[in-house]
Scaffold this active site. Sequence first.
Site, short mmCIF file in Angstrom:
data_model
loop_
_atom_site.label_atom_id
_atom_site.label_comp_id
_atom_site.label_asym_id
_atom_site.label_seq_id
_atom_site.Cartn_x
_atom_site.Cartn_y
_atom_site.Cartn_z
NE ARG A 33 -4.25 -1.51 0.19
CZ ARG A 33 -4.41 -2.54 -0.62
NH1 ARG A 33 -3.46 -2.82 -1.51
NH2 ARG A 33 -5.49 -3.29 -0.56
CD GLU B 272 -2.93 3.84 -4.92
OE1 GLU B 272 -4.07 3.34 -5.11
OE2 GLU B 272 -1.94 3.14 -4.66
CG HIS C 264 -3.30 0.05 -6.63
ND1 HIS C 264 -3.74 0.59 -5.45
CD2 HIS C 264 -3.22 -1.30 -6.40
CE1 HIS C 264 -3.92 -0.37 -4.55
NE2 HIS C 264 -3.60 -1.53 -5.11
#
Length: 313
Positions: free
Chosen positions: A232, A261, A279
């Site tokens: 993460r 993000e 991602h």
Amino acid sequence: MESIGVLMMCPMSSYLENELEKRFNLLRFWTSPEKSVLLETHRNSIRAVVGNASAGADAQLISDLPNLEIVSSFSVGLDKIDLGKCKEKGIRVTNTPDVLTEDVADLAIGLILALLRRLCECDRYVRSGKWKQGEFQLTTKFSGKSVGIIGLGRIGTAIAKRAEAFSCPINYYSRTIKPDVAYKYYPTVVDLAQNSDILVVACPLTEQTRHIVDRQVMDALGAKGVLINIGRGPHVDEQELIKALTEGRLGGAALDVFEQEPHVPEELFGLENVVLLPHVGSGTVETRNAMADLVVGNLEAHFSGKSLLTPVV
């Protein structure tokens, strides 16, 4: 089950949307211009929330939905769900483990190769016509490099097995020693970084692992070391990462995840020693469909009074 309200928090998968819409009264949270009105209008009918790594169920949302029974995450991570609040209110929680392990591990190895062998730069070199002017610069070998893994769970173990095929010694840091593996354990992330050429972040995000890769860890990894993050974004202190890269204290970084993000620090864009991905760790058709099937299967099991497929709470 058509009358059961299912609140989907953000776009995830058209396949998942279609499967949910076939079975439930699907409410798309992100399409509503007045989200508070949506919640007020449907607060009594919403019995399930479907979230992912970007949007889940925080304490406020849980409080706003008095009949909420289950939160199903289209992700293995649970950092966007208030697990404490769910436990307090007896709300079930599920995620999608195992089905995404192989894809994420594959991507980690791909990032290592892309970074060390500078594959993205090589591609641009050919496309720009520079090859006609001379050979591309020499790069760095992957085989035989020591790989340190933060978090030896499902994904971390899958990465380790793949790296072993490249004759890489494997080191790891985890909350506890894994007695059934032969890899070398280090009691701190700093120790792990000092003894690794490549540091891979593969642990869950918790308050304890937030910024687990800080300046001290980056300095321990050093000017020839590289960082790979498929965990993460908040695992890594991005501002310290930018400093370490621009000052030459860290050899390079390959990142599939970021702190805010989809916003990525622009300072990273001009650096040649980084690889940046949006991602996409589990981003294959096969895996996303399998994840969707787990989400739907968990909801169907819950509302049919059966055992959950992948229970967390």
